[in-house]
Motif scaffolding. Sequence first.
Motif, mmCIF file in Angstrom:
data_model
loop_
_atom_site.group_PDB
_atom_site.id
_atom_site.type_symbol
_atom_site.label_atom_id
_atom_site.label_comp_id
_atom_site.label_asym_id
_atom_site.label_seq_id
_atom_site.Cartn_x
_atom_site.Cartn_y
_atom_site.Cartn_z
ATOM 1 N N VAL A 1 -1.035 -18.174 10.669
ATOM 2 C CA VAL A 1 -1.605 -17.696 9.412
ATOM 3 C C VAL A 1 -2.827 -18.523 9.033
ATOM 4 N N TRP B 1 -13.591 -10.663 6.066
ATOM 5 C CA TRP B 1 -12.162 -10.944 6.111
ATOM 6 C C TRP B 1 -11.835 -12.276 5.427
ATOM 7 N N PHE B 2 -12.660 -13.273 5.658
ATOM 8 C CA PHE B 2 -12.421 -14.595 5.089
ATOM 9 C C PHE B 2 -13.006 -14.751 3.684
ATOM 10 N N ARG C 1 -11.144 -19.491 7.037
ATOM 11 C CA ARG C 1 -12.334 -19.622 7.875
ATOM 12 C C ARG C 1 -12.440 -21.051 8.421
ATOM 13 N N LEU D 1 -12.922 -14.107 0.052
ATOM 14 C CA LEU D 1 -12.029 -13.652 -1.011
ATOM 15 C C LEU D 1 -12.680 -13.724 -2.385
ATOM 16 N N ASP E 1 -3.289 -7.510 1.755
ATOM 17 C CA ASP E 1 -4.360 -6.516 1.839
ATOM 18 C C ASP E 1 -4.255 -5.677 3.105
ATOM 19 N N THR E 2 -3.822 -6.300 4.192
ATOM 20 C CA THR E 2 -3.868 -5.657 5.506
ATOM 21 C C THR E 2 -3.041 -4.377 5.594
ATOM 22 N N ALA F 1 -5.667 -17.435 11.160
ATOM 23 C CA ALA F 1 -6.040 -16.038 10.947
ATOM 24 C C ALA F 1 -6.642 -15.767 9.576
ATOM 25 N N THR F 2 -6.322 -16.581 8.577
ATOM 26 C CA THR F 2 -6.757 -16.252 7.216
ATOM 27 C C THR F 2 -7.683 -17.282 6.574
ATOM 28 N N SER G 1 -3.830 -13.652 -0.641
ATOM 29 C CA SER G 1 -3.811 -13.658 0.821
ATOM 30 C C SER G 1 -4.160 -12.286 1.386
ATOM 31 N N ARG G 2 -4.895 -12.293 2.474
ATOM 32 C CA ARG G 2 -5.200 -11.051 3.180
ATOM 33 C C ARG G 2 -3.949 -10.437 3.833
ATOM 34 N N LEU G 3 -2.845 -11.198 3.885
ATOM 35 C CA LEU G 3 -1.626 -10.668 4.492
ATOM 36 C C LEU G 3 -1.099 -9.454 3.742
#
Length: 591
Positions: free
Chosen positions: A240, A59-60, A246, A62, A82-83, A243-244, A78-80
Amino acid sequence: MTVQGTGWKNELLLALCATLVVLTINAVSCFPTLADYGADNDSMLRLVEVRDLLGGQGWFDLHQYRMGTSGGFLMHWSRLVDTPLALIIMAFDALGASPAIAERAAQIIWPTLLYGLTIFVLMRASRRFAGTNVAMPAVILSTAALFFLVIYSPGVIDHHNFQLLLTATSLWLLMEAPSWRPAALLSGICSGLTLAVGMETAPYVAVLGICAAVLFILDDKERVTARGFGLGFAVVAFLVFVATVRPADWGVAQCDAFSSFQFAVAALSGFGLAIASTLTASTARTRLVSMLGLAVVVAAVVIVLFPQCLAPPYAGMDERIRTYWLGDVVEAQPFWSVAIHQPKLMASRYVTPFIAILLIGFQLRTRRLRREEMLAAILLVVAFGVSLWQVRGSTFSVAFAVLPLSAWIAKIRLRADATPSWRISTGIVMAWLVSLNATWAGVAVAAQSVVQKAPQRINSDPDHAVTCGKPADFRDLAAMPATTVLASSNLGSGILVFTGHRALAGPYHRNIGGNLAMLDAFLGTPDAARAVIEREHVGLIAICRGNTEETSLALDAPKGLAAALLRGNPPEWLELDQSTAGKPIEIYKVR
Protein backbone atom coordinates in the motif's frame (compact mmCIF):
# COMPACT_ATOMS: atom_id res chain seq x y z
CA MET A 1 -14.17 -26.92 10.97
CA THR A 2 -12.60 -24.80 8.24
CA VAL A 3 -13.91 -21.74 6.50
CA GLN A 4 -15.03 -24.07 3.77
CA GLY A 5 -16.84 -26.20 6.32
CA THR A 6 -20.45 -26.66 7.27
CA GLY A 7 -22.90 -23.82 6.81
CA TRP A 8 -20.99 -21.16 4.91
CA LYS A 9 -23.04 -21.56 1.74
CA ASN A 10 -26.29 -21.25 3.65
CA GLU A 11 -24.98 -18.21 5.51
CA LEU A 12 -23.87 -16.60 2.27
CA LEU A 13 -27.35 -17.21 0.82
CA LEU A 14 -29.00 -15.74 3.93
CA ALA A 15 -26.74 -12.68 3.75
CA LEU A 16 -27.60 -12.26 0.07
CA CYS A 17 -31.33 -12.50 0.79
CA ALA A 18 -31.10 -9.99 3.63
CA THR A 19 -29.17 -7.58 1.41
CA LEU A 20 -31.71 -7.88 -1.39
CA VAL A 21 -34.57 -7.22 1.04
CA VAL A 22 -32.92 -4.03 2.29
CA LEU A 23 -32.05 -2.98 -1.27
CA THR A 24 -35.69 -3.49 -2.27
CA ILE A 25 -36.84 -1.34 0.66
CA ASN A 26 -34.50 1.42 -0.46
CA ALA A 27 -35.61 1.10 -4.09
CA VAL A 28 -39.31 1.23 -3.18
CA SER A 29 -38.53 4.34 -1.12
CA CYS A 30 -36.78 5.84 -4.19
CA PHE A 31 -33.38 5.70 -2.51
CA PRO A 32 -33.95 8.49 0.03
CA THR A 33 -30.24 8.84 0.86
CA LEU A 34 -29.55 9.57 -2.80
CA ALA A 35 -32.46 12.00 -3.10
CA ASP A 36 -31.26 14.00 -0.08
CA TYR A 37 -27.63 13.75 1.02
CA GLY A 38 -28.35 15.71 4.20
CA ALA A 39 -25.17 16.03 6.26
CA ASP A 40 -23.25 13.29 4.42
CA ASN A 41 -20.46 15.62 3.34
CA ASP A 42 -17.86 12.84 3.17
CA SER A 43 -19.77 10.83 0.58
CA MET A 44 -20.26 13.91 -1.57
CA LEU A 45 -16.58 14.83 -1.44
CA ARG A 46 -15.62 11.21 -2.12
CA LEU A 47 -17.64 11.38 -5.34
CA VAL A 48 -15.85 14.60 -6.26
CA GLU A 49 -12.51 12.91 -5.58
CA VAL A 50 -13.46 9.99 -7.86
CA ARG A 51 -14.57 12.41 -10.57
CA ASP A 52 -11.24 14.22 -10.32
CA LEU A 53 -9.37 10.92 -10.65
CA LEU A 54 -11.38 9.89 -13.70
CA GLY A 55 -10.96 13.39 -15.09
CA GLY A 56 -7.19 13.08 -15.16
CA GLN A 57 -5.97 14.19 -11.73
CA GLY A 58 -2.87 12.24 -10.77
CA TRP A 59 -3.11 9.01 -8.78
CA PHE A 60 -0.78 10.36 -6.10
CA ASP A 61 -2.29 13.85 -6.15
CA LEU A 62 -4.91 14.08 -3.38
CA HIS A 63 -5.27 17.84 -3.47
CA GLN A 64 -8.80 19.21 -3.49
CA TYR A 65 -8.23 22.21 -5.70
CA ARG A 66 -11.84 23.41 -5.63
CA MET A 67 -12.05 23.89 -1.87
CA GLY A 68 -10.23 26.21 0.50
CA THR A 69 -8.02 29.16 -0.24
CA SER A 70 -6.19 29.57 -3.53
CA GLY A 71 -4.50 26.31 -4.54
CA GLY A 72 -6.79 24.14 -2.44
CA PHE A 73 -5.53 21.77 0.25
CA LEU A 74 -4.23 18.21 0.51
CA MET A 75 -6.83 15.65 1.57
CA HIS A 76 -5.89 12.72 3.82
CA TRP A 77 -8.08 10.03 2.24
CA SER A 78 -6.89 6.88 0.50
CA ARG A 79 -7.11 5.95 -3.15
CA LEU A 80 -7.99 2.42 -1.97
CA VAL A 81 -11.62 3.51 -1.72
CA ASP A 82 -11.59 5.65 -4.85
CA THR A 83 -10.46 2.71 -6.97
CA PRO A 84 -13.51 0.36 -6.81
CA LEU A 85 -15.88 3.30 -7.27
CA ALA A 86 -13.94 4.49 -10.30
CA LEU A 87 -13.91 0.97 -11.77
CA ILE A 88 -17.69 0.62 -11.41
CA ILE A 89 -18.21 3.99 -13.10
CA MET A 90 -15.82 3.03 -15.90
CA ALA A 91 -17.63 -0.29 -16.40
CA PHE A 92 -21.01 1.38 -16.82
CA ASP A 93 -19.46 4.03 -19.03
CA ALA A 94 -18.10 1.26 -21.25
CA LEU A 95 -21.63 -0.14 -21.48
CA GLY A 96 -22.87 3.19 -22.82
CA ALA A 97 -24.43 4.60 -19.66
CA SER A 98 -24.45 8.34 -19.10
CA PRO A 99 -22.10 9.77 -16.45
CA ALA A 100 -25.03 10.40 -14.10
CA ILE A 101 -26.29 6.81 -14.45
CA ALA A 102 -22.78 5.39 -14.01
CA GLU A 103 -22.24 7.40 -10.83
CA ARG A 104 -25.63 6.42 -9.47
CA ALA A 105 -24.85 2.75 -10.13
CA ALA A 106 -21.58 3.04 -8.21
CA GLN A 107 -23.36 4.80 -5.35
CA ILE A 108 -25.80 1.90 -5.07
CA ILE A 109 -23.63 -1.12 -5.91
CA TRP A 110 -20.59 -0.36 -3.73
CA PRO A 111 -22.28 0.14 -0.32
CA THR A 112 -24.76 -2.66 -1.05
CA LEU A 113 -21.93 -5.08 -1.82
CA LEU A 114 -20.14 -4.09 1.39
CA TYR A 115 -23.41 -4.51 3.31
CA GLY A 116 -23.89 -8.10 2.18
CA LEU A 117 -20.27 -9.03 2.81
CA THR A 118 -20.33 -7.54 6.32
CA ILE A 119 -23.50 -9.47 7.19
CA PHE A 120 -21.84 -12.68 5.99
CA VAL A 121 -18.66 -11.99 7.98
CA LEU A 122 -20.62 -11.24 11.17
CA MET A 123 -22.58 -14.46 10.68
CA ARG A 124 -19.37 -16.48 10.34
CA ALA A 125 -17.86 -14.78 13.36
CA SER A 126 -21.05 -15.37 15.37
CA ARG A 127 -20.89 -19.08 14.58
CA ARG A 128 -17.29 -19.18 15.81
CA PHE A 129 -18.18 -17.20 18.93
CA ALA A 130 -21.15 -19.39 19.85
CA GLY A 131 -19.57 -22.68 18.81
CA THR A 132 -22.85 -23.70 17.22
CA ASN A 133 -25.26 -22.70 14.46
CA VAL A 134 -26.57 -19.19 15.12
CA ALA A 135 -27.42 -18.31 11.54
CA MET A 136 -30.94 -17.00 12.07
CA PRO A 137 -30.33 -14.63 15.01
CA ALA A 138 -27.02 -13.55 13.49
CA VAL A 139 -28.49 -12.60 10.10
CA ILE A 140 -31.41 -10.72 11.66
CA LEU A 141 -29.35 -8.86 14.25
CA SER A 142 -26.53 -7.98 11.85
CA THR A 143 -28.93 -6.84 9.13
CA ALA A 144 -30.82 -4.62 11.57
CA ALA A 145 -27.71 -3.28 13.29
CA LEU A 146 -25.99 -2.32 10.04
CA PHE A 147 -29.20 -0.88 8.58
CA PHE A 148 -29.65 1.56 11.45
CA LEU A 149 -25.98 2.52 11.38
CA VAL A 150 -26.84 4.05 7.96
CA ILE A 151 -23.25 3.69 6.73
CA TYR A 152 -24.30 1.05 4.19
CA SER A 153 -27.18 3.05 2.69
CA PRO A 154 -27.08 3.72 -1.07
CA GLY A 155 -25.05 6.84 -1.67
CA VAL A 156 -22.83 6.39 1.37
CA ILE A 157 -19.46 5.98 -0.32
CA ASP A 158 -17.05 7.37 2.25
CA HIS A 159 -14.71 4.87 3.93
CA HIS A 160 -16.39 3.89 7.20
CA ASN A 161 -18.36 0.97 5.74
CA PHE A 162 -15.24 -0.43 4.08
CA GLN A 163 -13.29 -0.08 7.33
CA LEU A 164 -15.96 -1.92 9.33
CA LEU A 165 -15.98 -4.79 6.82
CA LEU A 166 -12.19 -5.12 6.90
CA THR A 167 -11.98 -4.93 10.71
CA ALA A 168 -14.77 -7.46 11.22
CA THR A 169 -13.16 -9.76 8.65
CA SER A 170 -9.80 -9.50 10.39
CA LEU A 171 -11.43 -10.50 13.69
CA TRP A 172 -13.30 -13.42 12.13
CA LEU A 173 -10.21 -14.73 10.36
CA LEU A 174 -8.16 -14.52 13.55
CA MET A 175 -10.87 -16.61 15.21
CA GLU A 176 -10.64 -19.09 12.33
CA ALA A 177 -6.83 -19.31 12.36
CA PRO A 178 -6.35 -22.58 14.32
CA SER A 179 -8.53 -24.54 11.89
CA TRP A 180 -7.74 -22.81 8.58
CA ARG A 181 -4.07 -22.14 7.88
CA PRO A 182 -4.40 -19.13 5.51
CA ALA A 183 -6.75 -17.31 7.91
CA ALA A 184 -4.03 -15.63 9.99
CA LEU A 185 -2.26 -14.30 6.90
CA LEU A 186 -5.54 -12.95 5.52
CA SER A 187 -6.39 -11.44 8.91
CA GLY A 188 -3.12 -9.50 8.87
CA ILE A 189 -3.81 -8.33 5.32
CA CYS A 190 -7.26 -7.03 6.32
CA SER A 191 -5.79 -5.23 9.32
CA GLY A 192 -3.18 -3.59 7.13
CA LEU A 193 -5.78 -2.50 4.59
CA THR A 194 -8.18 -1.02 7.14
CA LEU A 195 -5.32 0.97 8.69
CA ALA A 196 -4.31 2.23 5.26
CA VAL A 197 -7.85 3.39 4.53
CA GLY A 198 -8.02 5.58 7.65
CA MET A 199 -6.53 6.08 11.09
CA GLU A 200 -9.91 5.62 12.82
CA THR A 201 -9.28 1.88 13.01
CA ALA A 202 -5.79 2.16 14.54
CA PRO A 203 -7.02 1.07 18.03
CA TYR A 204 -8.64 -2.09 16.63
CA VAL A 205 -5.67 -2.96 14.44
CA ALA A 206 -3.37 -2.55 17.44
CA VAL A 207 -5.60 -4.78 19.57
CA LEU A 208 -5.74 -7.50 16.91
CA GLY A 209 -1.96 -7.46 16.59
CA ILE A 210 -1.50 -7.57 20.36
CA CYS A 211 -3.96 -10.47 20.57
CA ALA A 212 -1.94 -12.42 17.99
CA ALA A 213 1.23 -11.76 20.03
CA VAL A 214 -0.37 -12.69 23.38
CA LEU A 215 -1.81 -15.89 21.92
CA PHE A 216 1.69 -16.82 20.83
CA ILE A 217 3.09 -16.07 24.30
CA LEU A 218 0.45 -18.21 26.02
CA ASP A 219 0.49 -21.14 23.59
CA ASP A 220 3.30 -22.28 21.33
CA LYS A 221 0.67 -23.77 18.99
CA GLU A 222 -0.26 -20.19 18.05
CA ARG A 223 3.16 -19.70 16.48
CA VAL A 224 1.73 -20.17 12.99
CA THR A 225 -1.06 -17.69 13.71
CA ALA A 226 1.35 -15.00 14.91
CA ARG A 227 3.68 -15.58 11.96
CA GLY A 228 0.87 -15.40 9.41
CA PHE A 229 -0.75 -12.31 10.92
CA GLY A 230 2.53 -10.42 11.19
CA LEU A 231 3.63 -11.33 7.68
CA GLY A 232 0.29 -10.36 6.12
CA PHE A 233 0.21 -7.08 8.03
CA ALA A 234 3.73 -6.06 7.07
CA VAL A 235 3.57 -7.12 3.42
CA VAL A 236 0.28 -5.34 2.69
CA ALA A 237 1.59 -2.21 4.46
CA PHE A 238 4.60 -2.24 2.12
CA LEU A 239 2.44 -2.76 -0.98
CA VAL A 240 0.00 0.00 0.00
CA PHE A 241 2.84 2.39 0.82
CA VAL A 242 4.47 1.88 -2.57
CA ALA A 243 1.16 1.97 -4.42
CA THR A 244 -0.42 5.03 -2.82
CA VAL A 245 2.44 7.28 -1.68
CA ARG A 246 4.52 9.08 -4.28
CA PRO A 247 8.27 8.31 -4.01
CA ALA A 248 9.06 11.97 -3.31
CA ASP A 249 6.90 11.73 -0.15
CA TRP A 250 8.29 8.46 1.21
CA GLY A 251 10.19 10.33 3.89
CA VAL A 252 7.23 12.52 4.91
CA ALA A 253 5.34 11.51 8.06
CA GLN A 254 1.63 12.34 8.24
CA CYS A 255 -0.12 11.42 11.47
CA ASP A 256 -3.64 11.41 9.97
CA ALA A 257 -2.97 9.49 6.74
CA PHE A 258 -1.01 6.44 5.67
CA SER A 259 2.60 7.56 5.30
CA SER A 260 6.12 6.71 6.42
CA PHE A 261 4.98 6.77 10.08
CA GLN A 262 2.28 4.12 9.70
CA PHE A 263 4.41 2.09 7.29
CA ALA A 264 7.39 2.05 9.64
CA VAL A 265 5.27 0.89 12.59
CA ALA A 266 3.42 -1.72 10.51
CA ALA A 267 6.57 -3.10 8.87
CA LEU A 268 8.54 -3.23 12.09
CA SER A 269 5.79 -4.77 14.20
CA GLY A 270 4.57 -7.12 11.46
CA PHE A 271 7.92 -8.46 10.32
CA GLY A 272 9.12 -8.45 13.94
CA LEU A 273 6.18 -10.63 14.98
CA ALA A 274 6.72 -12.97 12.04
CA ILE A 275 10.46 -13.33 12.70
CA ALA A 276 10.08 -13.74 16.47
CA SER A 277 7.38 -16.39 16.09
CA THR A 278 9.62 -18.28 13.67
CA LEU A 279 12.92 -18.14 15.57
CA THR A 280 11.93 -17.90 19.24
CA ALA A 281 12.37 -21.00 21.37
CA SER A 282 9.30 -22.89 22.55
CA THR A 283 9.41 -21.81 26.21
CA ALA A 284 6.78 -19.33 27.39
CA ARG A 285 9.39 -17.15 29.07
CA THR A 286 11.41 -16.81 25.90
CA ARG A 287 8.31 -15.97 23.90
CA LEU A 288 7.35 -13.30 26.44
CA VAL A 289 10.82 -11.74 26.35
CA SER A 290 10.83 -11.65 22.55
CA MET A 291 7.42 -9.93 22.39
CA LEU A 292 8.39 -7.41 25.08
CA GLY A 293 11.59 -6.68 23.18
CA LEU A 294 9.63 -6.09 19.99
CA ALA A 295 7.23 -3.74 21.82
CA VAL A 296 10.16 -1.73 23.21
CA VAL A 297 11.77 -1.40 19.77
CA VAL A 298 8.50 -0.25 18.14
CA ALA A 299 7.85 2.25 20.94
CA ALA A 300 11.42 3.60 20.69
CA VAL A 301 11.11 4.12 16.94
CA VAL A 302 7.85 6.04 17.38
CA ILE A 303 9.19 8.20 20.21
CA VAL A 304 12.47 9.01 18.51
CA LEU A 305 11.42 9.35 14.86
CA PHE A 306 7.75 10.35 15.05
CA PRO A 307 7.17 12.18 18.35
CA GLN A 308 4.67 14.56 16.72
CA CYS A 309 2.26 11.66 16.19
CA LEU A 310 2.05 10.99 19.93
CA ALA A 311 0.02 14.18 20.42
CA PRO A 312 -3.79 13.91 20.66
CA PRO A 313 -5.67 14.11 17.35
CA TYR A 314 -6.42 17.70 16.32
CA ALA A 315 -4.03 18.96 19.05
CA GLY A 316 -2.83 21.89 16.95
CA MET A 317 -6.24 22.88 15.61
CA ASP A 318 -7.21 26.53 15.75
CA GLU A 319 -9.55 27.15 18.67
CA ARG A 320 -12.23 28.78 16.51
CA ILE A 321 -12.35 25.78 14.18
CA ARG A 322 -12.52 23.51 17.22
CA THR A 323 -15.46 25.52 18.57
CA TYR A 324 -17.47 26.02 15.39
CA TRP A 325 -16.72 22.74 13.63
CA LEU A 326 -15.06 19.91 15.54
CA GLY A 327 -16.97 20.59 18.75
CA ASP A 328 -20.24 19.95 16.92
CA VAL A 329 -19.32 17.11 14.53
CA VAL A 330 -21.63 14.27 15.53
CA GLU A 331 -19.17 11.40 15.13
CA ALA A 332 -16.56 13.22 17.24
CA GLN A 333 -18.87 13.74 20.25
CA PRO A 334 -18.19 11.95 23.56
CA PHE A 335 -20.80 9.76 25.23
CA TRP A 336 -21.94 12.35 27.78
CA SER A 337 -22.70 14.90 25.06
CA VAL A 338 -24.63 12.36 23.00
CA ALA A 339 -26.57 11.21 26.07
CA ILE A 340 -27.66 14.76 26.89
CA HIS A 341 -28.38 16.16 23.43
CA GLN A 342 -29.21 13.10 21.33
CA PRO A 343 -30.97 10.40 23.40
CA LYS A 344 -32.13 8.58 20.27
CA LEU A 345 -28.57 8.28 18.96
CA MET A 346 -27.29 7.31 22.40
CA ALA A 347 -29.89 4.56 22.77
CA SER A 348 -29.32 3.09 19.31
CA ARG A 349 -25.51 3.19 19.54
CA TYR A 350 -24.67 2.31 23.15
CA VAL A 351 -27.30 0.05 24.70
CA THR A 352 -26.86 -3.16 22.69
CA PRO A 353 -23.04 -3.15 23.00
CA PHE A 354 -23.42 -2.60 26.74
CA ILE A 355 -25.82 -5.56 26.99
CA ALA A 356 -23.39 -7.67 24.97
CA ILE A 357 -20.57 -6.80 27.38
CA LEU A 358 -22.78 -7.70 30.35
CA LEU A 359 -23.52 -11.09 28.76
CA ILE A 360 -19.81 -11.76 28.41
CA GLY A 361 -19.29 -10.71 32.02
CA PHE A 362 -21.93 -13.20 33.19
CA GLN A 363 -20.17 -15.92 31.21
CA LEU A 364 -16.90 -15.11 32.97
CA ARG A 365 -18.54 -15.76 36.33
CA THR A 366 -19.27 -19.38 35.43
CA ARG A 367 -16.46 -20.44 33.11
CA ARG A 368 -13.38 -19.40 31.17
CA LEU A 369 -14.01 -17.93 27.78
CA ARG A 370 -12.90 -19.92 24.78
CA ARG A 371 -10.25 -18.45 22.47
CA GLU A 372 -12.83 -17.18 19.97
CA GLU A 373 -14.98 -15.64 22.69
CA MET A 374 -12.02 -13.88 24.24
CA LEU A 375 -10.90 -12.33 20.94
CA ALA A 376 -14.36 -10.97 20.20
CA ALA A 377 -14.85 -9.79 23.78
CA ILE A 378 -11.60 -7.83 23.81
CA LEU A 379 -12.35 -6.07 20.53
CA LEU A 380 -15.92 -5.31 21.64
CA VAL A 381 -14.74 -3.78 24.92
CA VAL A 382 -12.09 -1.70 23.16
CA ALA A 383 -14.61 -0.45 20.57
CA PHE A 384 -17.06 0.41 23.35
CA GLY A 385 -14.31 2.30 25.17
CA VAL A 386 -13.50 4.25 22.00
CA SER A 387 -17.21 5.07 21.59
CA LEU A 388 -17.25 6.64 25.07
CA TRP A 389 -14.56 9.02 23.81
CA GLN A 390 -16.03 9.56 20.34
CA VAL A 391 -19.34 8.25 19.07
CA ARG A 392 -17.69 7.01 15.85
CA GLY A 393 -16.40 4.02 17.85
CA SER A 394 -19.98 2.83 18.28
CA THR A 395 -20.04 1.91 14.59
CA PHE A 396 -17.73 -0.97 15.50
CA SER A 397 -19.14 -1.82 18.93
CA VAL A 398 -22.70 -2.12 17.55
CA ALA A 399 -21.48 -4.55 14.89
CA PHE A 400 -19.32 -6.62 17.27
CA ALA A 401 -22.21 -6.83 19.76
CA VAL A 402 -24.02 -9.05 17.25
CA LEU A 403 -21.75 -11.97 18.21
CA PRO A 404 -22.64 -12.39 21.93
CA LEU A 405 -26.25 -11.31 21.37
CA SER A 406 -26.74 -13.96 18.66
CA ALA A 407 -25.20 -16.61 20.88
CA TRP A 408 -27.50 -15.57 23.74
CA ILE A 409 -30.66 -15.85 21.65
CA ALA A 410 -29.54 -19.19 20.21
CA LYS A 411 -28.92 -20.52 23.72
CA ILE A 412 -32.42 -19.55 24.88
CA ARG A 413 -33.91 -21.17 21.78
CA LEU A 414 -32.13 -24.43 22.58
CA ARG A 415 -33.58 -24.34 26.09
CA ALA A 416 -37.03 -23.71 24.65
CA ASP A 417 -36.70 -26.72 22.34
CA ALA A 418 -35.60 -28.94 25.23
CA THR A 419 -38.17 -27.81 27.84
CA PRO A 420 -40.89 -25.62 26.32
CA SER A 421 -42.65 -23.23 28.69
CA TRP A 422 -44.32 -19.85 28.59
CA ARG A 423 -41.51 -18.35 30.65
CA ILE A 424 -38.82 -19.43 28.19
CA SER A 425 -40.97 -18.29 25.26
CA THR A 426 -41.34 -14.91 26.91
CA GLY A 427 -37.59 -14.88 27.48
CA ILE A 428 -36.96 -15.41 23.77
CA VAL A 429 -39.23 -12.51 22.85
CA MET A 430 -37.53 -10.24 25.38
CA ALA A 431 -34.07 -11.32 24.22
CA TRP A 432 -34.97 -10.43 20.64
CA LEU A 433 -36.35 -7.05 21.64
CA VAL A 434 -33.42 -5.93 23.79
CA SER A 435 -30.91 -7.14 21.18
CA LEU A 436 -32.24 -4.83 18.47
CA ASN A 437 -30.88 -1.29 18.55
CA ALA A 438 -34.07 -0.09 16.83
CA THR A 439 -36.00 -1.06 19.99
CA TRP A 440 -33.90 1.22 22.14
CA ALA A 441 -34.06 4.05 19.62
CA GLY A 442 -37.85 3.81 19.77
CA VAL A 443 -37.80 3.87 23.57
CA ALA A 444 -35.61 6.98 23.49
CA VAL A 445 -37.92 8.76 21.03
CA ALA A 446 -40.93 7.94 23.20
CA ALA A 447 -39.17 9.18 26.32
CA GLN A 448 -37.95 12.31 24.59
CA SER A 449 -41.46 13.21 23.48
CA VAL A 450 -42.57 13.73 27.07
CA VAL A 451 -39.65 15.94 28.13
CA GLN A 452 -38.43 19.28 26.89
CA LYS A 453 -36.00 18.98 24.02
CA ALA A 454 -32.47 20.21 24.71
CA PRO A 455 -31.19 23.28 22.81
CA GLN A 456 -29.66 22.45 19.46
CA ARG A 457 -26.37 23.57 17.97
CA ILE A 458 -24.52 22.67 14.83
CA ASN A 459 -25.06 19.03 13.93
CA SER A 460 -26.63 18.29 17.33
CA ASP A 461 -29.42 16.51 15.52
CA PRO A 462 -27.95 14.34 12.75
CA ASP A 463 -31.32 14.11 10.96
CA HIS A 464 -31.56 17.90 10.56
CA ALA A 465 -27.98 19.15 10.59
CA VAL A 466 -28.25 20.44 7.01
CA THR A 467 -31.49 21.10 5.21
CA CYS A 468 -29.85 21.95 1.89
CA GLY A 469 -28.80 18.46 0.80
CA LYS A 470 -30.90 17.87 -2.30
CA PRO A 471 -29.41 18.25 -5.78
CA ALA A 472 -32.28 20.61 -6.69
CA ASP A 473 -31.29 22.95 -3.86
CA PHE A 474 -28.09 23.79 -5.76
CA ARG A 475 -29.68 24.16 -9.21
CA ASP A 476 -29.70 27.98 -9.29
CA LEU A 477 -26.14 28.12 -7.97
CA ALA A 478 -24.99 25.62 -10.59
CA ALA A 479 -26.43 27.79 -13.40
CA MET A 480 -24.19 30.74 -12.51
CA PRO A 481 -20.68 31.34 -13.92
CA ALA A 482 -18.00 29.50 -11.96
CA THR A 483 -16.44 31.43 -9.10
CA THR A 484 -15.48 31.02 -5.45
CA VAL A 485 -18.49 30.70 -3.16
CA LEU A 486 -18.59 31.78 0.47
CA ALA A 487 -20.92 29.45 2.39
CA SER A 488 -20.98 27.59 5.68
CA SER A 489 -18.70 24.56 5.87
CA ASN A 490 -21.65 22.18 5.76
CA LEU A 491 -22.48 23.35 2.23
CA GLY A 492 -18.94 23.00 0.92
CA SER A 493 -19.13 19.43 -0.34
CA GLY A 494 -22.56 20.02 -1.89
CA ILE A 495 -21.22 23.01 -3.82
CA LEU A 496 -18.43 20.86 -5.25
CA VAL A 497 -20.56 17.88 -6.22
CA PHE A 498 -23.60 19.72 -7.61
CA THR A 499 -21.99 22.81 -9.17
CA GLY A 500 -18.84 23.86 -10.98
CA HIS A 501 -17.87 26.44 -8.34
CA ARG A 502 -15.11 26.49 -5.75
CA ALA A 503 -16.11 26.39 -2.07
CA LEU A 504 -14.11 28.38 0.42
CA ALA A 505 -15.10 26.31 3.47
CA GLY A 506 -15.61 22.58 4.01
CA PRO A 507 -15.87 20.33 7.08
CA TYR A 508 -12.34 18.93 6.89
CA HIS A 509 -9.61 19.49 9.45
CA ARG A 510 -6.94 20.11 6.82
CA ASN A 511 -8.87 22.97 5.22
CA ILE A 512 -7.61 25.38 7.85
CA GLY A 513 -7.20 28.46 5.67
CA GLY A 514 -10.58 28.19 3.98
CA ASN A 515 -12.50 27.53 7.18
CA LEU A 516 -10.82 30.38 9.03
CA ALA A 517 -11.58 32.72 6.12
CA MET A 518 -15.24 31.68 6.25
CA LEU A 519 -15.39 32.32 10.00
CA ASP A 520 -13.68 35.70 9.59
CA ALA A 521 -16.25 36.68 6.97
CA PHE A 522 -19.44 35.42 8.62
CA LEU A 523 -18.53 36.39 12.20
CA GLY A 524 -16.96 39.70 11.23
CA THR A 525 -18.66 42.99 10.51
CA PRO A 526 -19.69 43.64 6.90
CA ASP A 527 -16.55 45.76 6.40
CA ALA A 528 -14.29 43.00 7.76
CA ALA A 529 -16.14 40.44 5.64
CA ARG A 530 -15.63 42.58 2.53
CA ALA A 531 -11.86 42.46 3.07
CA VAL A 532 -11.92 38.65 3.26
CA ILE A 533 -14.13 38.39 0.19
CA GLU A 534 -11.81 40.59 -1.87
CA ARG A 535 -8.72 38.71 -0.67
CA GLU A 536 -10.18 35.29 -1.53
CA HIS A 537 -11.81 36.47 -4.81
CA VAL A 538 -15.29 35.43 -3.68
CA GLY A 539 -17.97 36.08 -6.30
CA LEU A 540 -21.05 34.61 -4.61
CA ILE A 541 -22.36 34.07 -1.10
CA ALA A 542 -24.77 31.16 -0.52
CA ILE A 543 -27.07 31.12 2.51
CA CYS A 544 -29.14 28.12 3.61
CA ARG A 545 -31.59 29.50 6.16
CA GLY A 546 -32.35 26.10 7.65
CA ASN A 547 -28.68 25.30 8.23
CA THR A 548 -28.03 25.17 11.96
CA GLU A 549 -24.37 26.08 11.40
CA GLU A 550 -25.33 29.48 10.04
CA THR A 551 -27.86 29.95 12.84
CA SER A 552 -25.13 29.33 15.42
CA LEU A 553 -22.79 31.77 13.72
CA ALA A 554 -25.50 34.43 13.69
CA LEU A 555 -26.33 33.89 17.35
CA ASP A 556 -22.68 34.18 18.41
CA ALA A 557 -22.03 37.30 16.29
CA PRO A 558 -25.28 39.30 16.02
CA LYS A 559 -23.43 42.14 14.25
CA GLY A 560 -21.68 39.81 11.84
CA LEU A 561 -22.33 39.22 8.16
CA ALA A 562 -24.13 35.89 8.70
CA ALA A 563 -26.59 37.52 11.12
CA ALA A 564 -27.21 40.40 8.70
CA LEU A 565 -27.96 38.03 5.80
CA LEU A 566 -30.27 35.86 7.88
CA ARG A 567 -32.17 39.02 8.88
CA GLY A 568 -32.48 39.93 5.22
CA ASN A 569 -30.35 43.03 5.71
CA PRO A 570 -27.35 42.65 3.40
CA PRO A 571 -24.68 45.35 3.10
CA GLU A 572 -24.84 47.58 0.04
CA TRP A 573 -22.04 45.72 -1.73
CA LEU A 574 -24.13 42.54 -1.88
CA GLU A 575 -27.10 42.00 -4.18
CA LEU A 576 -29.65 39.24 -3.62
CA ASP A 577 -30.44 37.23 -6.73
CA GLN A 578 -34.21 37.71 -6.63
CA SER A 579 -34.85 34.40 -8.40
CA THR A 580 -33.47 32.60 -5.32
CA ALA A 581 -35.39 34.60 -2.70
CA GLY A 582 -37.28 32.25 -0.38
CA LYS A 583 -35.62 29.14 -1.85
CA PRO A 584 -33.56 26.67 0.25
CA ILE A 585 -30.36 28.40 -0.87
CA GLU A 586 -30.40 32.16 -1.33
CA ILE A 587 -27.58 33.59 -3.43
CA TYR A 588 -25.97 36.98 -3.03
CA LYS A 589 -23.77 38.44 -5.74
CA VAL A 590 -20.76 40.51 -4.76
CA ARG A 591 -21.03 43.92 -6.49
